[in-house]
Design a protein around this motif. Structure first.
Motif, PDB file in Angstrom:
ATOM      1  N   UNK A  75       0.779  -1.129   0.102  1.00 36.12           N
ATOM      2  CA  UNK A  75      -0.132  -0.184  -0.071  1.00 36.12           C
ATOM      3  C   UNK A  75       0.785   1.369   0.242  1.00 36.12           C
ATOM      4  N   UNK A  76       1.911   1.114   0.594  1.00 33.52           N
ATOM      5  CA  UNK A  76       2.765   2.400   0.939  1.00 33.52           C
ATOM      6  C   UNK A  76       3.366   2.644  -0.619  1.00 33.52           C
ATOM      7  N   UNK A  77       3.963   1.576  -1.199  1.00 31.40           N
ATOM      8  CA  UNK A  77       4.532   2.036  -2.529  1.00 31.40           C
ATOM      9  C   UNK A  77       3.636   2.187  -3.466  1.00 31.40           C
ATOM     10  N   UNK A  78       2.293   1.842  -3.552  1.00 31.29           N
ATOM     11  CA  UNK A  78       1.320   2.160  -4.416  1.00 31.29           C
ATOM     12  C   UNK A  78       1.181   3.666  -4.387  1.00 31.29           C
ATOM     13  N   UNK A  90      -4.737  10.672   0.322  1.00 30.46           N
ATOM     14  CA  UNK A  90      -4.757   9.394  -0.543  1.00 30.46           C
ATOM     15  C   UNK A  90      -5.366   8.114   0.365  1.00 30.46           C
ATOM     16  N   UNK A  91      -6.247   7.209   0.157  1.00 29.30           N
ATOM     17  CA  UNK A  91      -6.621   6.255   0.784  1.00 29.30           C
ATOM     18  C   UNK A  91      -7.156   4.987  -0.103  1.00 29.30           C
ATOM     19  N   UNK A  92      -6.775   3.925   0.490  1.00 23.81           N
ATOM     20  CA  UNK A  92      -7.487   2.600  -0.162  1.00 23.81           C
ATOM     21  C   UNK A  92      -8.487   1.949   0.824  1.00 23.81           C
ATOM     22  N   UNK A  93      -9.608   1.753   0.621  1.00 19.59           N
ATOM     23  CA  UNK A  93     -10.572   1.095   1.413  1.00 19.59           C
ATOM     24  C   UNK A  93     -11.281   0.052   0.751  1.00 19.59           C
ATOM     25  N   UNK A  94     -11.432  -1.287   1.477  1.00 19.72           N
ATOM     26  CA  UNK A  94     -11.889  -2.429   0.966  1.00 19.72           C
ATOM     27  C   UNK A  94     -13.228  -2.672   1.440  1.00 19.72           C
ATOM     28  N   UNK A  95     -13.970  -3.203   0.702  1.00 17.16           N
ATOM     29  CA  UNK A  95     -15.571  -3.531   0.748  1.00 17.16           C
ATOM     30  C   UNK A  95     -15.669  -5.201   0.908  1.00 17.16           C
ATOM     31  N   UNK A  96     -16.295  -5.303   1.884  1.00 21.17           N
ATOM     32  CA  UNK A  96     -16.637  -6.894   2.010  1.00 21.17           C
ATOM     33  C   UNK A  96     -18.218  -6.850   1.864  1.00 21.17           C
ATOM     34  N   UNK A  97     -18.795  -7.298   0.632  1.00 17.37           N
ATOM     35  CA  UNK A  97     -20.032  -7.221   0.495  1.00 17.37           C
ATOM     36  C   UNK A  97     -21.070  -8.393   1.241  1.00 17.37           C
ATOM     37  N   UNK A  98     -20.183  -9.597   1.660  1.00 18.19           N
ATOM     38  CA  UNK A  98     -20.705 -10.679   2.426  1.00 18.19           C
ATOM     39  C   UNK A  98     -21.113 -10.116   3.802  1.00 18.19           C
ATOM     40  N   UNK A 136      -5.348   1.362   4.074  1.00 14.08           N
ATOM     41  CA  UNK A 136      -4.512   2.516   4.006  1.00 14.08           C
ATOM     42  C   UNK A 136      -4.874   3.753   3.826  1.00 14.08           C
ATOM     43  N   UNK A 137      -4.495   4.831   4.478  1.00 13.18           N
ATOM     44  CA  UNK A 137      -5.113   6.321   4.803  1.00 13.18           C
ATOM     45  C   UNK A 137      -4.133   7.178   5.090  1.00 13.18           C
ATOM     46  N   UNK A 138      -3.875   8.088   4.266  1.00 10.91           N
ATOM     47  CA  UNK A 138      -3.046   9.267   4.640  1.00 10.91           C
ATOM     48  C   UNK A 138      -3.869  10.549   4.221  1.00 10.91           C
ATOM     49  N   UNK A 151      -6.383  -1.159 -11.949  1.00 10.23           N
ATOM     50  CA  UNK A 151      -6.424  -2.302 -12.750  1.00 10.23           C
ATOM     51  C   UNK A 151      -5.239  -3.316 -12.520  1.00 10.23           C
ATOM     52  N   UNK A 152      -4.124  -2.578 -12.155  1.00  8.82           N
ATOM     53  CA  UNK A 152      -2.853  -3.261 -12.007  1.00  8.82           C
ATOM     54  C   UNK A 152      -2.651  -3.832 -10.293  1.00  8.82           C
ATOM     55  N   UNK A 153      -3.532  -2.993  -9.694  1.00 13.61           N
ATOM     56  CA  UNK A 153      -3.042  -3.456  -8.119  1.00 13.61           C
ATOM     57  C   UNK A 153      -4.121  -4.650  -7.801  1.00 13.61           C
ATOM     58  N   UNK A 154      -5.112  -4.620  -8.225  1.00 12.99           N
ATOM     59  CA  UNK A 154      -6.370  -5.778  -7.955  1.00 12.99           C
ATOM     60  C   UNK A 154      -5.813  -6.888  -7.624  1.00 12.99           C
ATOM     61  N   UNK A 155      -5.181  -7.363  -8.972  1.00 11.75           N
ATOM     62  CA  UNK A 155      -4.821  -9.130  -8.606  1.00 11.75           C
ATOM     63  C   UNK A 155      -3.573  -9.051  -7.764  1.00 11.75           C
ATOM     64  N   UNK A 156      -2.580  -8.057  -7.579  1.00  7.43           N
ATOM     65  CA  UNK A 156      -1.580  -8.222  -6.637  1.00  7.43           C
ATOM     66  C   UNK A 156      -2.242  -7.988  -5.125  1.00  7.43           C
ATOM     67  N   UNK A 157      -3.406  -7.280  -5.212  1.00  6.25           N
ATOM     68  CA  UNK A 157      -3.843  -7.125  -3.669  1.00  6.25           C
ATOM     69  C   UNK A 157      -4.719  -8.248  -3.216  1.00  6.25           C
ATOM     70  N   UNK A 158      -5.271  -9.107  -4.112  1.00  8.44           N
ATOM     71  CA  UNK A 158      -5.811 -10.244  -4.007  1.00  8.44           C
ATOM     72  C   UNK A 158      -4.914 -11.330  -3.548  1.00  8.44           C
ATOM     73  N   UNK A 159      -3.709 -11.382  -4.261  1.00 10.28           N
ATOM     74  CA  UNK A 159      -2.614 -12.385  -3.950  1.00 10.28           C
ATOM     75  C   UNK A 159      -2.042 -12.026  -2.668  1.00 10.28           C
TER      76      UNK A 159
END
Length: 852
Positions: free
Chosen positions: A55-58, A71-79, A87-89, A185-193
């Motif tokens: 997250x920091x490198x992104x 800048x922030x990244x928020x994850x959504x759990x629909x279940x 990540x939040x700055x 688009x580039x970070x989703x697969x890496x994020x899931x991995x």
């Protein structure tokens, strides 16, 4: 145009071309920076192994492409419908902590991106417009630009990546949105991995921790087992003196818990003195030899002896005991004190103690449990050691006597013969009761059969006994109490029969008696009656009265018998007929009993047909409110309208149904039909506030699907759960099975009340009453019958009513057969009752007339 003009025009064209070239070169460098950043982002998605670093490198890469200080990244759990800021700055907001309910962000920019699944470039003007349209509830800093893009996976939004600016000098453009979308688009697969990798690491760490805990527990168990083995080995070593023996016991215990300060004290009950036979204390130079036996009055050791239980005491506990005058004043240096009793044959023979003077050494309940467990083995070891020392001393004394007198040799021979007799006796007798065993009894019975073959007038009889409620005693009081009871029964039987008769134990709670040289059959009947009467009386086990009773099968000799096994089989058959006839009695075997077995097989087959044909119907007995004799409910009792046998009362089929397990199907038929009939009465306006109470056999409560089955019946028949009650007996509560408790709680949650039937006739502890979800106690008819004439019955009823009142339970008295009984129970506080005085169990049609 003159030359000067041409020169000026050429100069202007050169300057414009230079500016265009510089602009083109700047765009080229910016484009190169973006491709470089995207290359780094792609490489980062392949190489990074930790989410926080990722997250920091992104963020760092995004900052190289655009203004992204906030800048922030928020994850959504629909279940789970939650959001989590991974990540939040932000220069103005604090980072939200943990998972947040998705609904709390309704009306926010983040919520809008998740809902629309589209990127959003929100300028102040657009934000103001969306707020006016009611799409956003957003109230933020004036002039804020916000750019957010969804993180998509397989068509679903799994998160949002956003940048925002609080400066009017910084505005985001469409190309910034396209760039941020491309980066997303580039970070989703890496994020899931990385998330999968992190979950795997957490799972591995959790499993590793679990395995390490198992290993530690196994090592602890192995150490305990090894310690007990070493204590057992010590017991058999007779070549070491007693002080060294105690020292090695100390060493073994010291490997299990902190035993730096340790002593063993032996207690003499006759003189009420304590003798410290082993003593090690870091604050004292004294040893066991420095102590003399002393009175136990105010010693903490005496506290363990008086209570005959483990005492785990902190300094505060010790001081409180001193303040209460129970012990002496504790030393200030004592931090913790742990003592466990050494108990042999229910007598305290000593105390095992460890104590601590350091605040860093504290004993806990696990230490107490461990020391208590070890103490049993230490007790056995000490007693065996003492016995070994005593035997060795006796042997030495015997050798001295042999040297002095030759008669000692004859004594030794006599003792050896006694040992041989004891061995022979052990091989032929039951180790618990001392009675002849099965093998010896069969030999004696075969001999008696042979005598009858030679001389038919040598008549004899066999009594086959089985204790009626022995399993209840074993389950409620423990196997030790059961063993004590078997010894008492054996003693009673030997006292009742004649001296020439043989009493033997076959195993479990089965006994047999061989009565020979009969003058008449009346002798056998007299013995059987006296045995039945004697075993019907209460026995006191562990200060508690125990009622058992016995069923006896009686078989007389006959020339048709060729072997003992056949006679035992028929005597056993007669005993089971005695049980079926009500227990606490004897039955004489005859050939018709074989026919009864065939009848039972036929009855079982008809029962199965009856269940398949839905032949079981409920009869309803009203439950009355005693003070105004109003009907409040009905107990549904099973009756069998058999196509093969006609109308069959429960006494003829219930016991067989319980034995074969068919009773569970019958119960469910009765419950369904009772609910159906109650619904009809409700629709007729005859039973708006009544309930129906159905009996459930104990095995129902071991079925995890019981609540679902009853709930389905209620739904299908259209009955509210509050209109149904279920009755169970104490027998199902004896084992305190977790599944039984779970089923009871599930039924209570449905709204079904639970009644304890035949209360007071079982042998389980009353302690379950306050722990189990019970609503009503039903007082058994045996206490109600003639209660107005029997003071003992009245005392029992009063006790049950008071107990139920204190536990906020209702009471229902069964078997009320007279006005005097009804009035008495009402006056004693019993609210409800049922019995023939009010109405006998009636079929649905007659009960309908009664309601009219």
């Amino acid at each position: 145009m003159n030359d000067a003009s041409k020169h000026d025009n050429n100069k202007t064209l050169d300057l414009s071309a230079a500016e265009d070239f510089a602009s083109l070169l700047d765009s080229y460098y910016k484009l190169q920076d973006r491709y470089t950043a995207l290359f780094k982002l792609n490489q980062l998605s392949q190489d990074c192994t930790e989410l926080d670093v990722f997250f920091y490198q992104v963020h760092h890469i995004i900052k190289s492409l655009m203004v992204a200080e906030n800048f922030y990244i928020v994850m959504y759990d629909r279940t789970l419908s939650t959001l989590e800021f991974v990540y939040h700055v932000d220069e103005q907001d604090e980072t939200p902590q943990g998972a947040i309910d998705y609904q709390e962000f309704r009306g926010s920019l983040t919520h809008h991106v998740i809902k629309t699944k589209e990127a959003l470039l929100a300028t102040p003007t657009l934000i103001e417009s969306l707020v006016k349209e009611g799409i956003l509830d957003y109230v933020g800093a004036a002039g804020m630009d916000w750019l957010g893009v969804p993180l998509m996976h397989e068509g679903f939004v799994i998160g949002v990546m956003a940048v925002q600016s609080y400066s009017e000098n910084t505005r985001y453009l469409e190309q910034d949105k396209e760039l941020l979308q491309f980066a997303a688009q580039h970070i989703v697969s890496a994020l899931l991995r990385l998330q999968d990798h992190e979950r795997l690491q957490n799972a591995v760490a959790s499993r590793t921790s679990e395995l390490m805990q198992q290993i530690r527990e196994r090592e602890k168990a192995e150490l305990l087992q090894e310690s007990l083995f070493r204590i057992s080995e010590l017991t058999n070593k007779t070549n070491i003196d007693i002080e060294r023996f105690y020292g090695q016991v100390h060493n073994i215990i010291g490997q299990l818990i902190n035993a730096e300060n340790f002593f063993i004290a032996k207690y003499d009950k006759d003189s009420d003195t304590v003798n410290f036979v082993y003593y090690v204390d870091q604050n004292s130079d004294n040893s066991a030899k420095d102590f003399v036996p002393q009175k136990s009055a105010d010693l903490y050791t005496a506290l363990v002896i008086r209570r005959a239980e483990t005492c785990l005491l902190s300094y505060e506990d010790m001081y409180e005991l001193y303040r209460q005058g129970e012990t002496k004043k504790p030393q200030k240096k004592t931090n913790y004190w742990l003592g466990v009793p050494l108990i042999h044959e229910q007598d305290v023979i000593g105390v095992l103690v460890v104590q601590s003077y350091s605040s860093s050494v504290k004993f806990n309940e696990q230490d107490a449990e461990l020391l208590n467990f070890v103490s049993h083995h230490v007790t056995t070891a000490i007693k065996r050691r003492e016995l070994a020392d005593h035997e060795r001393h006796s042997h030495e004394l015997l050798e001295q006597q042999v040297k002095q007198r030759t008669i000692a040799l004859e004594e030794e021979i006599r003792q050896r013969r006694q040992v041989e007799e004891m061995l022979k006796h052990s091989a032929s007798h039951d180790s618990l009761t001392g009675l002849p065993n099965r093998r010896v009894f069969l030999e004696l019975l075969d001999h008696a059969i042979a005598c009858v073959k030679r001389k038919p007038s040598c008549e004899f009889a066999v009594l086959f006994l089985d204790l009626d409620r022995f399993k209840v005693v074993n389950d409620s009081l423990g196997h030790h109490a059961g063993d004590v009871l078997l010894k008492i029964v054996a003693k009673e039987l030997k006292a009742i029969v004649r001296e020439k008769d043989t009493v033997a134990r076959l195993g479990g709670d089965e006994f047999v008696v061989l009565i020979e040289d009969l003058d008449g059959r009346s002798e056998v009947y007299d013995i059987a009656s006296r045995i039945t009467e004697s075993l019907a009386q209460p026995f006191t086990i562990e200060n508690q009265p125990v009622f058992i009773g016995t069923s006896i099968g009686l078989l007389f000799s006959d020339v048709r018998y060729d072997n003992a096994e056949t006679m035992l089989r028929d005597a056993d058959t007669a005993m089971y007929h005695a049980k079926d006839s009500g227990k606490g009695r004897y039955e004489v075997f005859d050939a018709s009993m074989h026919q009864k077995i065939q009848d039972e097989l036929s009855m079982e087959a008809d029962l199965r047909i009856g269940i398949n044909n839905q032949e079981f119907v409920p009869f309803f007995q009203p439950i009355i409110r005693l003070h105004d004799q109003a009907i409040v409910g009905f107990e549904a009792l099973a009756r069998w309208q058999s196509s093969m046998r006609g109308f069959v009362m429960p006494g003829e089929f219930i016991s067989l149904a319980e034995e074969t397990g068919l009773v569970t199907d019958i119960d469910m038929q009765i419950l369904r039909r009772a609910c159906r009939q109650l619904k009809r009465w409700q629709e007729m306006g005859k039973s708006q506030h009544h309930y129906v109470s159905c009996n459930l056999f104990g095995n129902h409560f071991y079925n995890p699907t019981l609540p679902d089955e009853i709930s389905r019946i209620l739904d299908e028949e259209g009955i509210d759960a509050k209109c149904l009650r279920v009755e169970l007996t104490e027998r199902v509560l004896l084992e305190e099975n977790p599944l039984v408790l779970a089923n009871m709680q599930a039924l209570r949650q449905l709204g079904i009340k639970i009644l304890l039937d035949d209360f007071g006739t079982g042998y389980s502890s009353l302690s379950y009453l306050h722990r189990l979800p019970l609503d009503v106690l039903k007082i058994d008819r045996s206490f109600v019958s003639d209660a107005h004439l029997k003071a003992s019955n009245r005392a029992i009823i009063k006790t049950v009513v008071d107990l139920a009142t204190n536990l906020q339970m209702a009471t229902v008295s069964e078997g009320i057969e007279s006005k005097e009984e009804a009035n008495l129970l009402a006056n004693m506080g019993c609210v409800y009752g049922q019995g023939y005085y009010f109405a006998k169990p009636l079929p649905a049609a007659e009960m309908t007339q009664l309601l009219d």
